[in-house]
Design a protein around this motif. Structure first.
Motif, short mmCIF file in Angstrom:
data_model
loop_
_atom_site.label_atom_id
_atom_site.label_comp_id
_atom_site.label_asym_id
_atom_site.label_seq_id
_atom_site.Cartn_x
_atom_site.Cartn_y
_atom_site.Cartn_z
N CYS A 374 0.78 -1.31 -0.08
CA CYS A 374 -0.01 -0.09 -0.09
C CYS A 374 0.80 1.15 0.03
CB CYS A 374 -1.16 0.01 1.21
SG CYS A 374 -2.11 -1.27 1.20
N HIS A 375 1.80 1.40 0.57
CA HIS A 375 2.89 2.21 0.76
C HIS A 375 4.11 2.33 -0.37
CE1 HIS A 375 0.72 3.69 4.27
NE2 HIS A 375 0.52 2.41 4.67
N ASP A 376 3.81 2.39 -1.56
CA ASP A 376 4.86 2.30 -2.55
C ASP A 376 5.75 3.35 -2.19
OD1 ASP A 376 5.93 1.48 -4.88
OD2 ASP A 376 4.98 2.88 -6.00
N GLU A 377 6.97 2.93 -2.19
CA GLU A 377 8.16 3.79 -1.95
C GLU A 377 7.95 4.58 -0.80
OE1 GLU A 377 9.03 6.08 -5.57
OE2 GLU A 377 9.85 4.33 -6.70
N GLY A 378 7.30 4.06 0.21
CA GLY A 378 6.96 4.70 1.46
C GLY A 378 5.86 5.81 1.41
N ARG A 379 5.33 6.00 0.26
CA ARG A 379 4.23 6.96 -0.03
C ARG A 379 2.84 6.46 0.14
NH1 ARG A 379 6.84 10.92 -4.65
NH2 ARG A 379 9.05 11.13 -3.54
N SER A 380 1.92 6.92 -0.65
CA SER A 380 0.80 6.34 -0.66
C SER A 380 0.13 5.80 -1.97
CB SER A 380 -0.18 7.62 -0.29
OG SER A 380 -1.62 7.10 -0.53
N THR A 389 -13.22 -1.18 10.48
CA THR A 389 -13.61 0.11 11.37
C THR A 389 -14.17 1.35 10.47
OG1 THR A 389 -11.25 1.06 11.26
CG2 THR A 389 -11.75 -0.35 13.30
N GLY A 390 -14.33 1.09 9.25
CA GLY A 390 -15.03 2.18 8.42
C GLY A 390 -13.85 2.07 7.10
N ARG A 391 -14.02 3.43 6.18
CA ARG A 391 -13.26 3.68 5.03
C ARG A 391 -12.20 4.59 5.46
NH1 ARG A 391 -14.93 1.73 0.46
NH2 ARG A 391 -14.13 3.63 -0.68
N TRP A 392 -11.06 4.18 5.46
CA TRP A 392 -9.62 4.99 5.49
C TRP A 392 -8.63 5.06 4.31
CZ3 TRP A 392 -10.25 7.29 9.90
CH2 TRP A 392 -10.96 6.88 11.01
N GLN A 393 -8.18 6.39 4.17
CA GLN A 393 -7.24 6.49 2.96
C GLN A 393 -6.25 6.12 3.53
OE1 GLN A 393 -5.14 9.28 3.12
NE2 GLN A 393 -5.02 10.13 0.92
N THR A 394 -5.27 5.48 2.64
CA THR A 394 -3.87 5.12 2.75
C THR A 394 -3.03 6.28 3.17
OG1 THR A 394 -3.96 3.14 1.27
CG2 THR A 394 -1.76 3.92 2.04
N PRO A 395 -2.49 6.54 4.18
CA PRO A 395 -1.67 7.70 4.62
C PRO A 395 -0.30 7.72 3.95
CG PRO A 395 -1.67 6.41 6.35
CD PRO A 395 -2.77 5.67 5.51
N SER A 396 0.35 8.66 3.61
CA SER A 396 1.66 8.66 3.09
C SER A 396 2.57 8.45 4.50
CB SER A 396 2.22 10.00 2.51
OG SER A 396 3.46 9.84 2.13
N ASN A 446 11.08 6.44 8.63
CA ASN A 446 11.43 7.67 9.13
C ASN A 446 12.77 8.43 8.09
OD1 ASN A 446 9.98 8.70 11.19
ND2 ASN A 446 10.98 6.98 12.39
N HIS A 447 13.47 7.42 7.49
CA HIS A 447 14.29 7.80 6.72
C HIS A 447 14.05 8.22 4.97
CE1 HIS A 447 18.31 7.36 4.48
NE2 HIS A 447 17.79 6.67 3.44
N THR A 448 12.82 7.60 4.68
CA THR A 448 12.23 7.92 3.40
C THR A 448 11.98 9.59 3.45
OG1 THR A 448 9.98 7.34 3.94
CG2 THR A 448 11.07 5.80 3.14
N ARG A 449 12.34 10.14 2.29
CA ARG A 449 11.91 11.72 2.31
C ARG A 449 10.82 12.16 1.71
NH1 ARG A 449 11.84 13.65 -2.95
NH2 ARG A 449 12.46 12.16 -4.54
N LEU A 450 10.46 13.10 2.01
CA LEU A 450 9.12 13.81 1.57
C LEU A 450 9.31 13.95 -0.14
CD1 LEU A 450 8.61 16.44 4.27
CD2 LEU A 450 7.02 14.64 3.74
N LEU A 506 2.88 18.26 4.82
CA LEU A 506 4.05 18.30 4.11
C LEU A 506 3.71 17.47 3.16
CD1 LEU A 506 6.72 18.51 6.97
CD2 LEU A 506 5.90 20.53 5.36
N GLY A 507 4.18 17.39 1.77
CA GLY A 507 3.99 16.54 0.70
C GLY A 507 2.69 16.43 0.26
N LEU A 508 1.91 17.51 0.49
CA LEU A 508 0.34 17.31 0.17
C LEU A 508 0.00 16.86 -1.30
CD1 LEU A 508 -2.62 17.91 1.85
CD2 LEU A 508 -2.29 20.16 0.86
N ALA A 509 1.18 17.64 -2.03
CA ALA A 509 0.44 17.29 -3.56
C ALA A 509 0.66 15.96 -3.88
CB ALA A 509 1.56 18.31 -4.64
N ALA A 510 1.44 15.09 -3.28
CA ALA A 510 1.42 13.66 -3.62
C ALA A 510 0.53 12.77 -2.91
CB ALA A 510 2.90 13.12 -3.54
N THR A 511 -0.46 13.27 -2.25
CA THR A 511 -1.27 12.38 -1.31
C THR A 511 -2.59 12.48 -1.74
OG1 THR A 511 -1.63 14.22 0.32
CG2 THR A 511 0.28 12.67 0.70
N ALA A 512 -3.25 12.72 -2.85
CA ALA A 512 -4.68 12.70 -2.97
C ALA A 512 -4.96 11.17 -3.29
CB ALA A 512 -4.75 13.38 -4.46
#
Length: 556
Positions: A374-380, A389-396, A446-450, A506-512
């Motif tokens: 779900c977290h390709d390259e540590g992102r979303s 527990t309901g519908r949840w978006q994959t967080p980055s 924690n090492h993966t960058r924004l 932070l990194g908002l543009a990549a989390t839709a």
């Protein structure tokens, strides 16, 4: 025995005697025109390696930050440096000197790159700018630009040079561009009937009529996740596979084969003769191959972290680039293993990276599941999951997640290691890790960058207005999204949920898509949904102020 039987099938040559590499490819490994010479990008090491396979000699060259993909044609080499935003041309001259020829900044996070057969043009996917550029290789000046949505990353050029396939990292997004037409700008044409997303580097067959796409669908269950992830945007859960799509006379594509894979496929390559299709898996200790004549599939052992794959010589097995071990290896011939780069990560980070991607370790998960699922390259992955527990978006997970604790959408989990333990033994179906491994996994997260923000196209005064709007007391954005992490690390009741954590911006543009349940496809949708007063008060903003606020948010 599987590998031996497998490579007997590869021993034949094509009747027309064509070379193994008929057109350039995009991947972490490329073959030069000279026999037995390969080039590999070493992303974590910030280097590119020129490899002479006959002797095992390696020349490792620093080229910039995060070299990500390489392509080669007509004796020339081009690399994307993702963090620097550049395309870099390299060469090996007549004296054997491996060096940089020229470089060009092209935008935010260039990823895939592929050259035309004559080396006169290269196409590069500028992922965070949602754009594919065509460059003149003499100067690396842009010739044309194509708008492609949802973070275009993976490219494949049809052998006749007239069509470019583009796979995006987010959403059900594949496109083909008619690049052979003499147009200033060409519109992308989505491939029909693909429900899912790309996962790796694609490949055209030598005749150009078939396109192989590493893919994860939205309808096939994966092991124990089915009990937890009951829906994926209303259509089931993911299933990794390779699609073989055949081009129709009208320019469209029809899926003719779906080859199931145990985990996400990182790259596919056609065997010369085209009766065999092979793919690498970063998260499985194997390379998978599928026969097109209905002969089934086979798996050959390989270390974790395999990405690049190329058939470089006629009648020989492919070379595989194992990025975690920093090696290239002839498949089925482990004695033909060449170390191509010096290590850049310490032992803890290397262990954490292995755990994050490992889909074969029952401690981590079951049924081909890893953090990277779900977290390709540590992102979303850009998806919303239906859990119990309901519908949840994959967080980055990009950036220093530990600074944004509590680290889940809805629970009071104090650390990345604690959250990893909950997720591994819950939705992922794993048996759990020892504390030292949990800490190594947390260190890697924690090492993966924004992500690098998209290239700024708005005027400075527009961005300044957007920042002022964000900090206005009556708008209220900054009350919860507090500098420097743009979160107050607190929880609130909203949209019918008792507890929702304030996410970092932070990194908002990549989390839709946005919000905890993925209900906002765009930032415009976020502002519209916030007008009810549960997240600030943007309802009185003018259209100009809304546009400026969104433009500024995308720079974070």
């Amino acid at each position: 025995m599987v590998a031996t039987m497998f490579w007997i099938a590869l021993a034949g040559c094509r009747p027309d005697g064509a070379p193994a590499i008929e057109s350039p490819t995009s991947g972490t490994l490329a073959a030069l025109d000279a026999a037995g010479q390969l080039v590999a990008v070493n992303t974590d090491e910030d280097t590119v390696s020129w490899i002479q396979t006959a002797t095992g000699e390696v020349d490792e060259l620093e080229v910039g930050r995060e070299p990500t993909r390489v392509t080669a044609a007509a004796g020339r080499i081009w690399v994307t440096t993702r963090l620097d935003g550049e395309v870099v041309e390299l060469t090996v001259d007549d004296t054997g000197f491996f060096h940089v020829v020229q470089r060009r900044w092209v935008g935010s996070e260039p990823y895939g790159i592929v050259a035309t057969a004559d080396g006169s043009r290269v196409f590069v996917a500028v992922s965070m700018d949602d754009r594919v550029l065509e460059l003149d290789t003499e100067t690396l000046d842009p010739v044309r630009s194509f708008d492609v949505p949802s973070e275009p990353r993976w490219l494949a050029l049809r052998p006749d040079g007239r069509e470019l396939a583009v796979g995006s990292a987010r959403g059900s997004t594949f496109h083909t561009l008619a690049v052979g037409l003499d147009l200033a700008v060409a519109r992308p044409h989505p491939l029909a009937s693909f429900q899912g997303r790309a996962t790796g580097d694609m490949a055209y067959s030598a005749d150009g009529w078939s396109l192989a796409i590493p893919f994860t669908s939205s309808s096939d269950p994966v092991g124990p996740l089915l009990a937890y992830y009951s829906t994926l945007n209303g259509a089931g859960v993911t299933g990794p596979q390779v699609l073989r799509a055949t081009r129709q006379r009208d320019g469209g594509y029809t899926t003719v084969d779906r080859f199931r894979a145990g985990h996400h496929v990182a790259q596919v390559a056609w065997q010369p003769g085209e009766q065999l299709l092979c793919g690498t898996h970063v998260g499985l200790p194997q390379v998978s191959c599928w026969t097109l004549s209905g002969g089934g599939s086979s798996q050959s052992p390989m270390a974790l972290g395999a990405r690049g794959l190329i058939f470089a010589e006629m009648g020989e097995p492919p070379w595989v680039h194992v990025t975690f071990d920093r090696t290239v290896e002839r498949l089925g011939q482990s004695h033909r293993r060449i170390v191509v780069a010096k290590p850049a990560l310490d032992d803890t980070l290397q262990r954490g990276r292995e755990l994050f991607h490992n889909a074969a370790d029952p401690q981590m998960g079951a049924g081909g599941v890893s953090c990277d699922t779900c977290h390709d390259e540590g992102r979303s992955d850009g998806r919303t999951w239906g859990l119990n527990t309901g519908r949840w978006q994959t967080p980055s997970l990009a950036g220093a997640v530990a600074s944004t604790s509590p680290v889940t959408w809805s629970q009071d989990v104090p650390s990345v290691a604690a959250e990893a333990e909950l997720t591994i033994t819950g939705p992922m179906g794993g048996t759990g890790l020892e504390q030292a491994d949990l800490e190594a996994l947390a260190a890697w997260v924690n090492h993966t960058r924004l992500p690098t923000p998209p290239t700024v196209e708005e005027a400075d005064e527009v961005l300044a207005l957007g920042e002022r709007v964000f900090h206005r007391a009556e708008v209220g954005c900054a009350d919860c999204h507090v500098w420097p992490t743009y979160t107050d690390n607190r929880s609130y009741g909203m949209f019918g949920r008792a507890v929702v954590q304030t996410p970092s911006l932070l990194g908002l543009a990549a989390t839709a898509p946005y919000l905890h349940d993925g209900s906002a496809e765009t930032l415009e949708d976020v502002l519209r949904l916030a007008e009810g007063g549960e997240m600030g008060h943007p309802e009185h903003l003018s259209d100009e102020e809304r546009r400026a606020l969104i433009a500024w948010l995308r720079t974070l």
